[in-house]
Write a protein that holds these residues in place. Structure first.
Motif, PDB file in Angstrom:
ATOM      1  N   LEU A 166      40.551  87.142  57.376  1.00 57.01           N
ATOM      2  CA  LEU A 166      41.716  87.667  58.081  1.00 57.01           C
ATOM      3  C   LEU A 166      41.297  88.512  59.283  1.00 57.01           C
ATOM      4  N   LEU A 197      40.331  86.103  62.024  1.00 58.93           N
ATOM      5  CA  LEU A 197      41.430  85.300  62.556  1.00 58.93           C
ATOM      6  C   LEU A 197      42.347  86.094  63.480  1.00 58.93           C
ATOM      7  N   VAL A 201      48.300  86.292  60.603  1.00 57.25           N
ATOM      8  CA  VAL A 201      47.768  84.989  60.202  1.00 57.25           C
ATOM      9  C   VAL A 201      48.800  84.269  59.338  1.00 57.25           C
ATOM     10  N   LEU A 255      47.235  78.432  58.604  1.00 57.12           N
ATOM     11  CA  LEU A 255      45.969  78.711  59.268  1.00 57.12           C
ATOM     12  C   LEU A 255      44.954  79.265  58.278  1.00 57.12           C
ATOM     13  N   LEU A 256      45.389  80.190  57.429  1.00 53.88           N
ATOM     14  CA  LEU A 256      44.476  80.744  56.432  1.00 53.88           C
ATOM     15  C   LEU A 256      43.984  79.646  55.487  1.00 53.88           C
ATOM     16  N   ALA A 275      53.578  85.556  56.965  1.00 54.45           N
ATOM     17  CA  ALA A 275      52.249  85.835  57.513  1.00 54.45           C
ATOM     18  C   ALA A 275      51.607  87.047  56.857  1.00 54.45           C
ATOM     19  N   GLU A 284      48.831  90.353  57.736  1.00 58.07           N
ATOM     20  CA  GLU A 284      48.209  91.108  58.830  1.00 58.07           C
ATOM     21  C   GLU A 284      47.607  92.395  58.285  1.00 58.07           C
ATOM     22  N   ALA A 315      39.150  77.683  62.713  1.00 53.44           N
ATOM     23  CA  ALA A 315      40.506  78.032  63.156  1.00 53.44           C
ATOM     24  C   ALA A 315      40.896  77.234  64.390  1.00 53.44           C
ATOM     25  N   HIS A 371      40.010  82.170  69.905  1.00 55.67           N
ATOM     26  CA  HIS A 371      39.132  81.392  69.033  1.00 55.67           C
ATOM     27  C   HIS A 371      38.189  80.514  69.852  1.00 55.67           C
TER      28      HIS A 371
END
Length: 871
Positions: A248, A251, A255, A259-260, A286, A288, A314, A334
């Motif tokens: 996390l 990323l 997130v 995606l995770l 999400a 965070e 990612a 990314h």
């Protein structure tokens, strides 16, 4: 730490304590995330407790095996013998915990008590049972029990959750949430520190602990205390949960589950553990980190190879499906972190353009800078376009040095490529931004170069903007109105030809402003209609889809209202401009607006607030040179008027930041230097500084500055020259001190009115002395008394009256009356009606009260009154 935005909770708790000690008892829960200020609040509550209230402060410890009844064990010396004996028995295994409960309840019945149990989330089961026992029977004892806990560490199965369910049935249990500090509160804490208050808020999310640690160690990217606190919270996590936290952190901000899952398959159970730890949280779907600085502290410890792999995963996951505009910035992040230059050049420019289109200029500047790091091998035209975008975003986000460099490079590349039209456009834009950088001579020459290049190409929209730039510079530098108007006419003609209404509006606006400023009349002078026309132009611009241009016009109104010393207009203009800049993330314009606001406060006589506002501007690392020069000048002038040391270093610092013409054009620099010399009783320097200022004004039209300098020469005993003078200055120079003072009063400038009255009769001198004393203007007080002695004006009071001396803040009787009415939350008009004075006079008294108390708001002044009453 200052008790900011916690007053309401503290007041509620103090009310509970007052009610509880007279019976029946109460229970209060204070909850909030780690570092939110729970301990600070309960310790303030303990300080507020009456002497007859026994204060018992206990806390639970983060032990692997918590001590049974740990908080009471620490409090044992302050408890009765029965409780102490029972606790000893529990420790020895000869006594049951419920015997402690009974003896404590009996002990609390003996005298009024405040019992605090901190960090309930670390409590043992016996302490939980104790609180259940007390809560049910609390109404029979004169006590307030306060328990604090971290709600970010309380999951569904946590033992505190079960306790809260039990307490929910009792009406005498109250709950109080401590929330993060607001942006204004963080900005106030940042005052005096060289940090970006907005960045500080972003990193801390308003957490008081993180804010104070960053301010205590501004040179550290991550303060050691924050790093250690984060490491401590992660130490108890399983390996799977720690991996989730590390992913996390890599990323980024927020997130999504897909995606995770694309990076870490089946993360649900480990993620739940990480959330229960309190270091991350779920927001909708999400996840965070609670604070950006916490994420950075975690990221710092993540191995480089792990980060590279996660960024690559990612990037692949996000590119596998449709790309939304809001994902462009994350894709650019990314791409760079994964070491993929081609992907950076694909996503960073698009992310920058999207950010600029939505008004996120700081984000746009960062994304353009990212793209430029990989742009060396791009075609020249593409690289130049990136530089132009970067320049504009940097300038609007008050990164002038970077923006000017990029704009200059873009102009050179356009010239090399033979694109004279774009070269001229870049030169014109470069000229406009060199002015706030304090480089007025270079700005003027660059503006002329832009016009020369574009005129060779024939009429164009770009040429209309170049003419407009010359019009603006002429207005800002107070050249003759005819010069401003001539440039404006050319801009208007081309603007109308090419259908560019914005050029036409701005050219007419700046011409009108130049005429108003050169007129030099007071608030009811012939320029009144012109001001209204300009106000309408600003309102119209704000209604259009061009926030930066509207901010520029609004900023000009702030500037010239301050130049004309019109307090009401300045206040209104600054309030409007500041709101607009905040709404559209226009940092450069916001900093400029705030420095004019500090000048407006100076004119009103609110010197403490003025200095604070100027210091806040100086604390911002991106304050442009002109803004810094003005802020240093305000600080120097406040110190000079208050009779403090280190005046000239501040004024010289201001002068060294910008070209001499720029210091003059702003309208404060030269006059401040002359006034400082006069206050120091250095008449020779008064005349020398004033002459330098007047020489710089030769051929220009600035009656508000030239008239002021002439008045200072007259006050220093010299013969003032014949120069253009604004109406209040002209009246004083003509010997009409009464008319000048009345006009200054109308404008809302008590200090200037008192200066004019120094030329008056005995009553005028007494009135001037009273104003200077109320403002804390010690050098002016001394000068006034000297004038009174020289003219034989008697009696001369030696210092403040006995009542004023007796007041701890030096308030006069009238100011005490005003302070008491402030406590009733009355407006200036309502205070005026109560005291049979004018609203403007009431405003002067309010300003004097705030100055002497060293506070910023009426509510803070009222609190000072209560503190004085308690003493």
């Amino acid at each position: 730490m200052d008790l900011l935005e916690r007053e309401a909770v503290l007041q509620d708790l103090a009310g509970h304590l007052k009610a509880a000690v007279s019976g029946p008892g109460r229970f209060a829960l204070v909850r909030g995330e780690a570092g939110i200020g729970k301990t600070t609040v309960v310790h303030h509550l303990a300080q507020l407790a009456d002497p007859g209230v026994r204060v018992l402060l206990g806390a639970c410890d983060p032990l692997a095996t918590p001590r049974p009844l740990g908080p009471l064990m620490d409090l044992a010396p302050r408890l009765g013998p029965a409780v102490r004996n029972a606790l000893t028995g529990v420790a020895a295994g000869t006594c049951r915990p419920d015997e402690v409960f009974e003896s404590l309840l009996a002990d609390l019945s003996v005298c009024p008590s405040l019992l605090v149990v901190e960090d309930l989330h670390w409590a043992d089961e016996a302490t939980m049972d104790l609180l259940r026992y007390l809560a049910r029977r609390l109404t029979s004892v004169p006590a307030l029990v306060v328990a604090t806990y971290r709600d970010d560490e309380i999951g569904r199965t946590h033992h505190v959750t079960a306790l809260l369910g039990t307490l929910a049935r009792y009406p005498w249990v109250y709950r109080h949430d401590l929330i993060p500090l607001s942006r204004p509160a963080v900005a106030r804490l940042a005052t005096g520190h060289s940090v970006d208050a907005e960045q500080l808020y972003h990193l801390s999310a308003g957490n008081p602990f993180i804010v104070t640690e960053i301010l205590a160690a501004p040179a550290e990217t991550i303060p050691a205390t924050v790093r250690e606190a984060v490491a401590g919270r992660l130490a108890g996590l399983s390996a799977a949960a720690r991996t989730v936290v590390d992913v996390l952190a890599v990323l980024g901000h927020r997130v999504s589950p897909p995606l995770l899952a694309g990076v870490l398959p089946a993360p649900e159970e480990a993620l739940e553990e990480a959330v229960a730890c309190g270091i991350v949280r779920t927001v909708g779907q999400a996840t965070e980190f609670r604070h950006e600085l916490t994420r950075l502290a975690v990221l710092e410890a993540v191995p480089a190879a792990f980060r590279l792999r996660v960024h690559g995963q990612a990037l692949a996951a996000m590119r596998s499906g449709p790309v939304a505009a809001d994902d462009l910035a994350l894709l650019a992040d990314h791409s760079e972190a994964a070491g993929d230059p081609a992907a950076v050049l694909e996503y960073a420019p698009a992310a920058a353009a999207h950010a600029a289109a939505t008004g996120a200029y700081r984000e746009a500047a960062a994304q353009y800078a990212r793209a430029l790091r990989y742009a060396d091998h791009l075609p020249s035209d593409q690289r130049t376009s990136l530089l132009e975008g970067h320049a504009q975003a940097c300038l609007l986000s008050s990164r002038l040095d970077e923006g000017v460099d990029s704009r200059r490079t873009a102009a050179r590349l356009r010239r090399t490529a033979g694109d004279r039209l774009r070269e001229g456009e870049n030169l014109s834009r470069l000229s406009y931004w060199l002015w706030p950088a304090g480089r007025t001579a270079e700005s003027r020459q660059t503006a002329l170069d832009a016009v020369r290049v574009l005129e060779e190409l024939g009429p164009s929209r770009e040429l209309s903007w170049a003419y407009l730039n010359l019009c603006q510079l002429a207005c800002y530098e107070h050249e003759a109105v005819a010069v401003t108007a001539a440039h404006a006419e050319k801009a208007i003609a081309l603007g109308e030809r090419f259908g560019d209404a914005e050029v036409v509006v701005q050219a007419r606006f700046h011409t009108a402003v130049a005429r108003m400023l050169s007129a030099g009349h007071g608030p009811e002078g012939v320029e009144h209609r012109g001001w209204e026309d300009c106000e309408q132009a600003v309102s119209h611009a704000m209604a259009q889809d061009s926030p930066a241009d509207a901010a520029s016009l609004a900023l000009v109104m702030c500037w010239f209202a301050a130049l004309q010393r019109d307090v009401d207009r300045t206040t209104a203009a600054v309030s409007r401009a500041e709101a607009h800049c905040l709404d559209h993330d226009l940092l450069f314009h916001l900093l400029c607006t705030r420095v004019w606001g500090s000048w407006g406060l100076l004119n009103r006589g609110l010197w403490t607030q003025s200095a604070d506002a100027a210091q806040k501007v100086l604390s911002h690392p991106n304050s442009p040179p002109v803004v810094r020069a003005l802020a240093f000048t305000v600080l120097g002038l406040v110190r000079a008027r208050q009779g403090k040391a280190q005046v000239w270093p501040l004024l010289d610092e201001a002068a060294n930041l910008v070209d001499p013409d720029c210091l003059m054009a702003t309208g404060l620099g030269w006059e401040a230097r002359v006034e400082a010399a006069w206050l120091a009783d250095d008449h020779e320097r008064v005349r020398a500084e004033a002459r330098r200022g007047l020489d710089a004004l030769a051929g220009r039209s600035h009656p508000w500055l030239s008239g002021a300098l002439a008045c200072w020469i007259r006050r220093a005993g010299g013969t003032p020259p014949q120069v253009p003078a604004a109406e209040p200055h002209a009246l004083e120079l003509a010997g009409d001190w009464a008319g000048a003072a009345a006009l200054w009063d109308t404008l809302g400038c008590p200090y200037d009115a008192a200066l004019a009255r120094l030329s008056g009769d005995a009553p005028a001198l007494h009135q001037a002395l009273a104003v200077f004393e109320s403002l804390g203007a010690r050098p002016a007080v001394a000068r006034t008394r000297a004038v009174m002695r020289a003219r034989g004006v008697r009696p001369i009071r030696r210092g403040p009256r006995a009542a004023t001396r007796a007041n701890p803040y030096g308030l006069t009787n009238r100011e005490l009356d005003v302070l008491k009415l402030l406590n009733e939350d009355l407006s200036d008009a309502e205070i005026a009606a109560r005291l049979y004075i004018t609203p403007k006079t009431a405003g002067h008294h309010v300003g004097a009260v705030l100055n002497k108390l060293g506070v910023h708001t009426r509510h803070e002044a009222a609190r000072k009154l209560h503190q004085s009453d308690r003493r």
